[in-house]
Design a protein around this motif. Sequence first.
Motif, PDB file in Angstrom:
ATOM      1  N   PRO A 141       0.822  -1.218   0.000  1.00 26.96           N
ATOM      2  CA  PRO A 141       0.000   0.000   0.000  1.00 26.96           C
ATOM      3  C   PRO A 141       0.856   1.270   0.000  1.00 26.96           C
ATOM      4  CG  PRO A 141      -0.824  -1.519   1.626  1.00 26.96           C
ATOM      5  CD  PRO A 141       0.416  -2.122   1.079  1.00 26.96           C
ATOM      6  N   ILE A 147       2.494   5.776  -6.239  1.00 28.18           N
ATOM      7  CA  ILE A 147       1.964   5.825  -7.603  1.00 28.18           C
ATOM      8  C   ILE A 147       0.723   6.711  -7.645  1.00 28.18           C
ATOM      9  CG2 ILE A 147       1.102   4.452  -9.528  1.00 28.18           C
ATOM     10  CD1 ILE A 147       3.861   3.786  -8.950  1.00 28.18           C
ATOM     11  N   LEU A 148      -0.082   6.595  -6.583  1.00 26.63           N
ATOM     12  CA  LEU A 148      -1.297   7.407  -6.492  1.00 26.63           C
ATOM     13  C   LEU A 148      -0.950   8.886  -6.558  1.00 26.63           C
ATOM     14  CD1 LEU A 148      -4.384   7.135  -5.781  1.00 26.63           C
ATOM     15  CD2 LEU A 148      -3.722   7.591  -3.467  1.00 26.63           C
ATOM     16  N   VAL A 151       0.075   9.818 -10.054  1.00 26.29           N
ATOM     17  CA  VAL A 151      -1.099   9.955 -10.919  1.00 26.29           C
ATOM     18  C   VAL A 151      -1.809  11.273 -10.639  1.00 26.29           C
ATOM     19  CG1 VAL A 151      -3.415   9.037 -11.284  1.00 26.29           C
ATOM     20  CG2 VAL A 151      -1.464   7.526 -11.347  1.00 26.29           C
ATOM     21  N   LEU A 159      -5.054  18.239 -16.625  1.00 31.45           N
ATOM     22  CA  LEU A 159      -6.352  18.897 -16.634  1.00 31.45           C
ATOM     23  C   LEU A 159      -6.225  20.408 -16.535  1.00 31.45           C
ATOM     24  CD1 LEU A 159      -8.581  16.580 -14.460  1.00 31.45           C
ATOM     25  CD2 LEU A 159      -8.397  16.729 -16.922  1.00 31.45           C
TER      26      LEU A 159
ATOM     27  N   LEU B 105      -2.024   6.897 -17.624  1.00 38.23           N
ATOM     28  CA  LEU B 105      -3.140   6.802 -16.681  1.00 38.23           C
ATOM     29  C   LEU B 105      -3.896   5.489 -16.857  1.00 38.23           C
ATOM     30  CD1 LEU B 105      -4.365  10.467 -16.848  1.00 38.23           C
ATOM     31  CD2 LEU B 105      -3.431   9.310 -14.878  1.00 38.23           C
ATOM     32  N   ALA B 108      -1.905   2.974 -15.035  1.00 38.64           N
ATOM     33  CA  ALA B 108      -2.030   3.148 -13.584  1.00 38.64           C
ATOM     34  C   ALA B 108      -3.386   2.642 -13.110  1.00 38.64           C
ATOM     35  CB  ALA B 108      -1.858   4.616 -13.217  1.00 38.64           C
ATOM     36  N   LEU B 111      -3.256  -1.033 -12.929  1.00 39.70           N
ATOM     37  CA  LEU B 111      -2.502  -1.427 -11.740  1.00 39.70           C
ATOM     38  C   LEU B 111      -3.393  -1.363 -10.507  1.00 39.70           C
ATOM     39  CD1 LEU B 111       0.198  -2.086 -10.343  1.00 39.70           C
ATOM     40  CD2 LEU B 111       0.608   0.347 -10.190  1.00 39.70           C
ATOM     41  N   SER B 115      -4.434  -4.649  -8.240  1.00 39.26           N
ATOM     42  CA  SER B 115      -4.100  -4.810  -6.830  1.00 39.26           C
ATOM     43  C   SER B 115      -5.373  -4.766  -5.977  1.00 39.26           C
ATOM     44  CB  SER B 115      -3.105  -3.750  -6.382  1.00 39.26           C
ATOM     45  OG  SER B 115      -3.560  -2.496  -6.744  1.00 39.26           O
ATOM     46  N   ASP B 121      -6.757  -6.580   2.711  1.00 37.70           N
ATOM     47  CA  ASP B 121      -6.473  -5.711   3.840  1.00 37.70           C
ATOM     48  C   ASP B 121      -7.188  -4.400   3.577  1.00 37.70           C
ATOM     49  OD1 ASP B 121      -4.143  -5.344   6.124  1.00 37.70           O
ATOM     50  OD2 ASP B 121      -4.829  -3.496   5.200  1.00 37.70           O
ATOM     51  N   ILE B 123      -6.670  -1.289   4.341  1.00 41.44           N
ATOM     52  CA  ILE B 123      -5.875  -0.154   3.887  1.00 41.44           C
ATOM     53  C   ILE B 123      -5.447  -0.352   2.439  1.00 41.44           C
ATOM     54  CG2 ILE B 123      -3.711   1.075   4.232  1.00 41.44           C
ATOM     55  CD1 ILE B 123      -3.959   0.495   7.168  1.00 41.44           C
ATOM     56  N   PHE B 124      -4.986  -1.567   2.159  1.00 39.29           N
ATOM     57  CA  PHE B 124      -4.555  -1.912   0.821  1.00 39.29           C
ATOM     58  C   PHE B 124      -5.715  -1.761  -0.171  1.00 39.29           C
ATOM     59  CE2 PHE B 124      -2.278  -5.609  -1.564  1.00 39.29           C
ATOM     60  CZ  PHE B 124      -1.996  -4.743  -2.595  1.00 39.29           C
ATOM     61  N   VAL B 127      -6.411   2.020  -0.799  1.00 42.66           N
ATOM     62  CA  VAL B 127      -5.415   2.704  -1.631  1.00 42.66           C
ATOM     63  C   VAL B 127      -5.545   2.265  -3.092  1.00 42.66           C
ATOM     64  CG1 VAL B 127      -2.967   3.024  -2.034  1.00 42.66           C
ATOM     65  CG2 VAL B 127      -3.810   3.011   0.269  1.00 42.66           C
ATOM     66  N   GLU B 130      -8.557   3.838  -4.671  1.00 42.56           N
ATOM     67  CA  GLU B 130      -8.351   5.253  -4.984  1.00 42.56           C
ATOM     68  C   GLU B 130      -7.456   5.419  -6.208  1.00 42.56           C
ATOM     69  OE1 GLU B 130      -9.760   8.245  -3.581  1.00 42.56           O
ATOM     70  OE2 GLU B 130     -11.008   6.479  -3.333  1.00 42.56           O
ATOM     71  N   LEU B 131      -6.466   4.534  -6.354  1.00 41.03           N
ATOM     72  CA  LEU B 131      -5.608   4.615  -7.540  1.00 41.03           C
ATOM     73  C   LEU B 131      -6.433   4.405  -8.796  1.00 41.03           C
ATOM     74  CD1 LEU B 131      -2.861   4.845  -8.823  1.00 41.03           C
ATOM     75  CD2 LEU B 131      -2.452   2.447  -8.361  1.00 41.03           C
ATOM     76  N   LEU B 134      -8.915   7.542  -9.113  1.00 38.67           N
ATOM     77  CA  LEU B 134      -8.263   8.810  -9.434  1.00 38.67           C
ATOM     78  C   LEU B 134      -7.825   8.838 -10.897  1.00 38.67           C
ATOM     79  CD1 LEU B 134      -7.692  11.097  -7.401  1.00 38.67           C
ATOM     80  CD2 LEU B 134      -5.315  10.535  -7.629  1.00 38.67           C
ATOM     81  N   SER B 135      -7.254   7.727 -11.364  1.00 37.67           N
ATOM     82  CA  SER B 135      -6.862   7.673 -12.771  1.00 37.67           C
ATOM     83  C   SER B 135      -8.096   7.823 -13.653  1.00 37.67           C
ATOM     84  CB  SER B 135      -6.184   6.348 -13.081  1.00 37.67           C
ATOM     85  OG  SER B 135      -5.286   5.997 -12.096  1.00 37.67           O
ATOM     86  N   VAL B 138      -9.366  11.481 -14.061  1.00 42.96           N
ATOM     87  CA  VAL B 138      -8.593  12.298 -14.995  1.00 42.96           C
ATOM     88  C   VAL B 138      -8.875  11.862 -16.432  1.00 42.96           C
ATOM     89  CG1 VAL B 138      -6.308  13.076 -15.628  1.00 42.96           C
ATOM     90  CG2 VAL B 138      -6.819  12.586 -13.264  1.00 42.96           C
ATOM     91  N   PHE B 166     -17.745   7.678   2.352  1.00 43.24           N
ATOM     92  CA  PHE B 166     -18.666   6.735   2.995  1.00 43.24           C
ATOM     93  C   PHE B 166     -17.984   5.397   3.247  1.00 43.24           C
ATOM     94  CE2 PHE B 166     -22.207   9.471   1.754  1.00 43.24           C
ATOM     95  CZ  PHE B 166     -22.996   9.348   2.874  1.00 43.24           C
ATOM     96  N   TYR B 169     -15.523   5.610   6.082  1.00 41.77           N
ATOM     97  CA  TYR B 169     -16.192   5.722   7.376  1.00 41.77           C
ATOM     98  C   TYR B 169     -16.694   4.353   7.807  1.00 41.77           C
ATOM     99  CZ  TYR B 169     -18.777   8.244  10.985  1.00 41.77           C
ATOM    100  OH  TYR B 169     -19.234   8.722  12.173  1.00 41.77           O
TER     101      TYR B 169
END
Lengths: 165, 482
Positions: A141, A147-148, A151, A159, B105, B108, B111, B115, B121, B123-124, B127, B130-131, B134-135, B138, B166, B169
């Motif tokens: 993580p 990487i996050l 990006v 943008l 992107l 990414a 990727l 994952s 997990d 946290i894993f 993350v 979000e990767l 987020l890609s 964009v 959400f 939380y």
Amino acid sequence: MNAEFLAFSILSVFAIGGAVFFLNAGKVMHMAIALAFTFFSLAGIYLLLQAEFLAVVQVLVYAGGISILMIFGIMLTKPEEGAPSRSFQYHQWISLATVTGFFVIIMTIIYQTPILTPAGKETSASVKSIGSILFKNYAIPFELASILLLVALIGAIVLARKEQK
Amino acid sequence: MREMVMHLSPEWILLVGIALVLIGEILLHKDSSRSMLGIIAILTVLGSGTLLILQGKEVITLFDGSYTSDPFIRSIKGLLVAGTLFVLLLSWTEKIVAKGEYYLLVLAALLGAMSLISSSDLIFLFVSLELLSLSAYVLVGMQQDRLVSSEAAWKYVIYGGASSAFLLYGMSFFYGLSGTTNLTKISGNLAVAYVNGYELFLYLGFVLLLVGIGFKLAAVPFHMWAPDVYQGAPTTVTTFLAIVSKIAGFIFALRLISMLFASGGLQSILHSMVVPSLLILSMLSMIFGNVTALKQHHLKRMLAYSSIGHAGYMLVAVISILLDKQESSLSSLYYYFVAYLLASAGTFATIHVIAKDRSPDRKVLSGLYKRSPGLAFSLSVFLLSLAGIPFTAGFIGKFTILVSAFGNSMYWLTGTMLLTTVISYFYYFRVIRQMYWQEDEDVSQVTMHWSIGIVITFSLIGTFFFGIMPNVLLQNLSNWIG
């Protein structure tokens, strides 16, 4: 009424007050400063909860980094200053009702469940143990987060840049 | 260490690809073609797929069980790789200013998706999610000359951010109750908390989690972003969202929910709360998605609503898996993914060719049969597969889901599924009628780039092949998983 409670009250009033100012401020700059206030107060609350590392990170990253970045962003771009409409429209009432309902539900649930037994005086996690967990168990993580960020950086540039013809 | 590198190789190679694309983008001249970077991206994805196959049937767990990769997960990763390959091939002709960043992107996002489905997990998971998101945000907004593209990106960011909040939380409640973020250990601890009077926290956590997951899957009532985003995004990105994001999202939801409520002490919550709420989401998605699609004129918007309906069908399969935990239910979901991937990739590829710069409403298809019979035929096949007509992969996919739902005696759900499938025939057939029986005012020939030809041919062959000989896939899959 001990000192800890007093400190908590002051800090939480600052945190909530900052958030309210953030929502109500007319100028973007005022919003950024109000937000920085909230971040600082949250760091204080972390300190009260004996999470020193988190408090320091909060000050460094949020109160320091993010707020400064926002202020830079505001100064480098030209924000359009429009007078916000003050009248409450019907969808705002709906949002208010939903949010209040959500808040009430969460608060009832939190107060209905038995309070956890107060934690004993544990030695708070040292930076060393945080580091070892971060780079052993959570190595993937952690790498993914880098990487996050890459990006996010590239995405923001793509943008935000003007059409080059 | 060496072993770990080999175990993670399908992900590592994507990192290498990202780095290569980044360096290439810096080295290349401003005006030179970016097709070189496209080739690098395609080779990277192909390499990742090869490494996946090379890993074979091995069950891999790393980092205290927070990274798992078993044959089923690997087969899903194969789908993600295939979907991304289609997207990259289609991107060859997409008009985007920042093409190098675009390829980066996409890699990414892949990727993140890969994952995401491997992580056990909290946290894993977060993350990686979000990767991926987020890609995708964009990518949606990359056609800056089109206002709808920017609007779509904006809406996507807002909705996506709220849903992540959400989700986080909800996760925080589960962490607080169990004291661990590891999904393999969390369930036992949650069962202890459940007995000790913290069941309200469990319910609250689950509801918050459900809102977050619902947004990511675009299930009704959390679907509002999907039509605007599908319409505004460049067609290739829409394909990516419809295929890769969606499949990864479903596997994420399935793994998260099934692992959180795995222990015996939580079975009562699973049956009284988790399954019913998923049932409601699924029914609403099927009904609302398909009925609203009837009124749409814009093709991409119509497909967005149809994909909301498809999300409902996939949720049916997810519920079956949660209830019976059988291999046959897993393979029915997998089969549906394959059928949906092929049909969606084909449909979007065809729309990409036909519409070119125009906004694709139904009129662009008028008289397509006369202009280009081949394209009209393949688009009809893809739409029939999405609708679920026999002899296409979509039919078998729906059929296997129906069978496993019947096996779990969910009669209301199967009834809704059949009814909405019939409703969906209306709008799919309306598009087909437009192609064959409407006169055309525009007689320009359709020209097609070879890369899109590859995608359409592959999807066409796959749709027929898996529709006529479903056992090839089903048997291989059960050998592979079992």
